[in-house]
Design a protein around this motif. Structure first.
Motif, mmCIF file in Angstrom:
data_model
loop_
_atom_site.group_PDB
_atom_site.id
_atom_site.type_symbol
_atom_site.label_atom_id
_atom_site.label_comp_id
_atom_site.label_asym_id
_atom_site.label_seq_id
_atom_site.Cartn_x
_atom_site.Cartn_y
_atom_site.Cartn_z
ATOM 1 N N TYR A 138 19.599 13.060 44.532
ATOM 2 C CA TYR A 138 18.041 12.734 44.831
ATOM 3 C C TYR A 138 18.054 12.216 46.453
ATOM 4 O O TYR A 138 18.787 11.261 46.604
ATOM 5 N N ILE A 139 17.309 13.089 46.975
ATOM 6 C CA ILE A 139 17.049 12.434 48.258
ATOM 7 C C ILE A 139 15.429 12.122 48.493
ATOM 8 O O ILE A 139 14.839 12.873 48.200
ATOM 9 N N ASP A 183 10.933 3.665 43.901
ATOM 10 C CA ASP A 183 12.065 2.813 43.373
ATOM 11 C C ASP A 183 13.374 3.315 44.176
ATOM 12 O O ASP A 183 13.688 4.498 43.758
ATOM 13 N N ILE A 184 13.765 2.537 45.183
ATOM 14 C CA ILE A 184 14.773 3.261 46.147
ATOM 15 C C ILE A 184 16.035 3.431 45.155
ATOM 16 O O ILE A 184 17.002 4.149 45.541
ATOM 17 N N ASP A 185 16.100 2.721 44.059
ATOM 18 C CA ASP A 185 17.462 2.803 43.233
ATOM 19 C C ASP A 185 17.654 4.525 42.636
ATOM 20 O O ASP A 185 18.598 4.748 42.125
ATOM 21 N N ALA A 186 16.369 5.185 42.834
ATOM 22 C CA ALA A 186 16.497 6.317 42.015
ATOM 23 C C ALA A 186 17.303 7.378 43.078
ATOM 24 O O ALA A 186 17.263 8.530 42.612
ATOM 25 N N TYR A 187 17.631 7.038 44.271
ATOM 26 C CA TYR A 187 17.827 7.942 45.138
ATOM 27 C C TYR A 187 19.431 7.609 45.847
ATOM 28 O O TYR A 187 19.763 6.591 45.730
ATOM 29 N N ASP A 188 19.982 8.863 46.257
ATOM 30 C CA ASP A 188 21.246 8.750 46.805
ATOM 31 C C ASP A 188 21.214 8.395 48.149
ATOM 32 O O ASP A 188 22.065 8.004 48.945
ATOM 33 N N GLY A 189 19.920 8.757 48.787
ATOM 34 C CA GLY A 189 19.941 8.561 50.299
ATOM 35 C C GLY A 189 18.446 8.847 50.686
ATOM 36 O O GLY A 189 17.599 9.148 49.867
ATOM 37 N N PHE A 192 20.012 19.451 45.628
ATOM 38 C CA PHE A 192 19.521 18.020 45.445
ATOM 39 C C PHE A 192 18.103 18.463 45.139
ATOM 40 O O PHE A 192 17.409 19.264 45.151
ATOM 41 N N THR A 193 17.494 17.332 44.281
ATOM 42 C CA THR A 193 15.892 17.094 44.105
ATOM 43 C C THR A 193 15.490 16.505 45.405
ATOM 44 O O THR A 193 16.007 15.332 45.618
#
Length: 228
Positions: free
Chosen positions: A3-4, A86-92, A40-41
């Protein structure tokens, strides 16, 4: 699934001339296709949420035309309000340019918080053209500026001059000079030629031509393998 998060400006006017602005269309469209091709999503967020202002759309740009007429553009125009992310949901996270970010990404406390948290959690922080303005004034938990000692690039002073982006009338300051003042190790090439810099978790691109290459570098870093 990876996820980006694209973090996009909400500003539609800039400078004492109050010229229309927003995000640079190709700097979303080109990376969007690279990320989605890689599985990627892509999510979108902006300081005020909703439909971010656009700039620079070119009908003859195939990626831009396809993006405008596809589901990604619809999602972009229902962007999440940044405070609800929620930034924790993303890889970048990825900051596209356009002149708008020169207004609302410089000192926005939530932008600064998200960038510092993402970086210190080991996530990729990427930006292109004027997008690296989001890295300015970010302090890490050590108290050090994020860009201090980091190799990076952005839209250059030479490119601003060529585009007649006069300080105050159009832009509030020269981004290249501001990044250097905070300790960034600035690297650049000839104007309007694709150029990216990778320094650990930070990946930056010089200009609109660099947007696709920034996305590919992010994908490679997150997946841990060469693509293409």
């Amino acid at each position: 699934m990876k996820y980006i998060l694209f973090i996009v400006t909400s500003v539609d006017r800039i400078g004492t001339d109050h010229i229309p602005t927003g995000y640079e269309f190709s700097e979303i469209a080109d990376p969007y296709w690279e990320f989605t091709k890689a599985g990627f999503t892509v999510d979108f967020a902006s300081p005020t949420g909703g439909s971010p202002p656009e700039d620079g759309y070119e009908e003859n740009n195939t990626n831009s035309r396809l993006f405008r007429n596809g589901p990604g553009f619809k999602r972009l125009n229902f962007s999440h309000k940044l405070e609800n992310v929620d930034i924790d949901a993303y890889d970048g996270i990825f900051f596209p340019g356009g002149l708008g970010p020169m207004v609302d990404m410089v000192d926005h406390p939530l932008v600064k918080d998200i960038v510092s948290k993402a970086y210190e959690k080991g996530k990729i922080v990427a930006a292109v053209c004027h997008g690296p303005v989001a890295l300015l004034n970010v302090k890490l938990s050590s108290g050090q500026y994020l860009v201090e000692g980091k190799k990076l690039t952005s839209f250059t002073t030479e490119e601003e001059v060529i585009k007649k982006h006069h300080v105050n009338r159009i832009i509030p300051f020269m981004l290249e000079e501001a990044l250097i003042r905070q300790g960034g190790i600035f690297n650049k090439k000839a104007p309007f030629i694709s150029h990216i810099i990778k320094d650990g978790l930070i990946i930056t691109g010089q200009n609109p031509a660099s947007a696709k290459d920034v996305a590919q570098a992010v994908i490679e870093k997150i997946l841990g393998q060469k693509i293409g």
